[in-house]
Design an enzyme around this catalytic site. Structure first.
Site, PDB file in Angstrom:
ATOM      1  N   ASN A  11      31.167  38.865  40.841  1.00 31.54           N
ATOM      2  CA  ASN A  11      32.500  38.662  40.115  1.00 31.54           C
ATOM      3  C   ASN A  11      32.544  38.943  38.915  1.00 31.54           C
ATOM      4  OD1 ASN A  11      34.833  37.022  39.141  1.00 31.54           O
ATOM      5  ND2 ASN A  11      33.689  34.984  39.358  1.00 31.54           N
ATOM      6  N   LYS A  13      34.890  38.823  36.648  1.00 35.47           N
ATOM      7  CA  LYS A  13      35.676  38.071  35.536  1.00 35.47           C
ATOM      8  C   LYS A  13      36.469  38.695  34.883  1.00 35.47           C
ATOM      9  CE  LYS A  13      32.340  34.498  36.174  1.00 35.47           C
ATOM     10  NZ  LYS A  13      31.756  33.209  35.496  1.00 35.47           N
ATOM     11  N   HIS A  98      37.853  29.261  41.998  1.00 39.41           N
ATOM     12  CA  HIS A  98      36.873  29.508  41.190  1.00 39.41           C
ATOM     13  C   HIS A  98      36.960  28.341  40.015  1.00 39.41           C
ATOM     14  CE1 HIS A  98      34.165  30.809  38.020  1.00 39.41           C
ATOM     15  NE2 HIS A  98      33.493  31.535  38.880  1.00 39.41           N
ATOM     16  N   GLU A 100      36.491  28.365  36.962  1.00 41.83           N
ATOM     17  CA  GLU A 100      37.436  28.621  35.692  1.00 41.83           C
ATOM     18  C   GLU A 100      38.718  28.626  36.163  1.00 41.83           C
ATOM     19  OE1 GLU A 100      35.346  32.516  35.328  1.00 41.83           O
ATOM     20  OE2 GLU A 100      33.616  31.341  34.751  1.00 41.83           O
ATOM     21  N   GLU A 170      29.320  26.475  43.645  1.00 37.59           N
ATOM     22  CA  GLU A 170      28.768  26.796  42.309  1.00 37.59           C
ATOM     23  C   GLU A 170      28.881  25.690  41.536  1.00 37.59           C
ATOM     24  OE1 GLU A 170      29.830  31.442  41.415  1.00 37.59           O
ATOM     25  OE2 GLU A 170      31.548  30.347  41.057  1.00 37.59           O
ATOM     26  N   GLY A 176      27.295  30.579  33.905  1.00 32.57           N
ATOM     27  CA  GLY A 176      27.181  31.211  32.811  1.00 32.57           C
ATOM     28  C   GLY A 176      26.527  30.495  31.652  1.00 32.57           C
ATOM     29  N   SER A 216      24.689  31.433  37.505  1.00 33.13           N
ATOM     30  CA  SER A 216      23.217  32.053  36.689  1.00 33.13           C
ATOM     31  C   SER A 216      22.275  32.804  37.794  1.00 33.13           C
ATOM     32  CB  SER A 216      22.761  31.064  35.767  1.00 33.13           C
ATOM     33  OG  SER A 216      23.316  30.828  34.951  1.00 33.13           O
TER      34      SER A 216
HETATM   35  P1  PGA Z   1      27.305  33.573  36.396  1.00 37.13           P
HETATM   36  O1  PGA Z   1      28.758  33.436  37.022  1.00 37.13           O
HETATM   37  O2  PGA Z   1      26.600  34.208  37.349  1.00 37.13           O
HETATM   38  O3  PGA Z   1      27.544  34.431  35.122  1.00 37.13           O
HETATM   39  O4  PGA Z   1      26.755  32.098  36.085  1.00 37.13           O
HETATM   40  C1  PGA Z   1      28.996  33.156  38.428  1.00 37.13           C
HETATM   41  C2  PGA Z   1      30.434  32.898  38.949  1.00 37.13           C
HETATM   42  O5  PGA Z   1      30.980  32.102  38.007  1.00 37.13           O
HETATM   43  O6  PGA Z   1      30.878  33.259  39.924  1.00 37.13           O
END
Ligand code: PGA
Length: 256
Positions: A11, A13, A98, A100, A170, A176, A216
């Site tokens: 992903n 983003k 997601h 976000e 998640e 993140g 992460s």
């Molecule tokens: P990350 O993001 O690996 O940077 O923690 C995962 C995601 O939000 O899909």
């Protein structure tokens, strides 16, 4: 027991211009373009989908995904993208709900339900994201949160719909942040999710559905996470922006 093929999605983003995307994809094609022990999906931003699609359409096992879509087929929705627009670019997967999107764009379980329905109708495979926040985990409410997200997000669905859905667990506190759920914590949540799917949609749906872990994921922790019996893949954010990291995650965690 039905074997579940691992699925690793990147992903990106809001990262990578078209030019940057081309460089990354060319590196990935060289390193894992023929890799077959897992399904590999790249989810670039909308503006890079066409460029990435063109590169992947050559001879590769890497598939294309989008990070979001609108549930309507067309119309007055300024700034939005429909399933048909994605399909035209050979997109096969779409991330829905997601954290976000839930946090910054006010998407809720009802939105997730409508978008997932629209994606399935267009024969896109939805990667539906669920996960609890840190206060919810600390208050020991994570099971309730996941259960509600699943029941409301999949309202009106049956075994047939579930067969084309991928779930991404998640935990919001691990996205993140550099904090990963421990493999045991992640496995416990995945087992719980599979149990809810089983209770609601039957044993076959539960056995077949693939549940990715996200938050992460890095080359150093991917193997242990993905060795857990109920963890069927990863949704990788930050570490998917670099070809060496993403390749290492896939090769470490998925080579037979
Ligand atoms: P990350 O993001 O690996 O940077 O923690 C995962 C995601 O939000 O899909």
């Amino acid at each position: 027991m039905i074997p579940r093929k691992k699925i690793i999605a990147g992903n990106w983003k809001m990262n990578k211009t078209q030019a940057e995307a081309r460089v990354l994809v060319e590196d990935l094609l060289r390193d894992i373009g023929r890799f077959d022990d897992a399904e590999i999906v790249l989810c670039p931003p909308f503006t890079a989908l066409a460029a990435v699609s063109e590169l992947l359409n050559t001879v590769s096992n890497i598939r294309l995904g989008a990070q979001n879509m609108h549930e309507a087929a067309s119309g007055a929705y300024t700034g939005e993208i429909s399933a048909a627009m994605l399909k035209e670019l050979y997109v096969r997967y779409v991330i829905i709900g997601h954290s976000e999107r839930r946090q910054y764009f006010h998407e809720d379980n009802a939105t997730v339900n409508r978008k997932t329905k629209a994606a399935l109708a267009a024969e896109l495979r939805p990667i539906v994201c669920i996960g609890e926040t840190l206060p919810e985990r600390e208050a020991n409410k994570w099971k309730n949160v996941l259960q509600t997200q699943l029941i409301e997000g999949f309202a009106g669905f049956g075994e047939k719909e579930l067969a084309d859905i991928i779930i991404a667990y998640e935990p919001v506190w691990a996205i993140g942040t550099g904090k990963t759920a421990s493999p045991a914590q992640a496995e416990e949540a995945h087992q719980f999710i599979r149990k809810i799917v089983g209770d609601k949609f039957g044993a076959t749906a539960a056995e077949k559905i693939r549940i990715q872990y996200g938050g992460s994921v890095k080359p150093e922790n991917a193997k242990e996470l993905l060795s857990k019996p109920d963890i069927d893949g990863a949704l990788v954010g930050g570490a998917s922006l670099d070809s060496r990291g993403f390749t290492a995650i896939i090769k470490n965690a998925c080579s037979e």
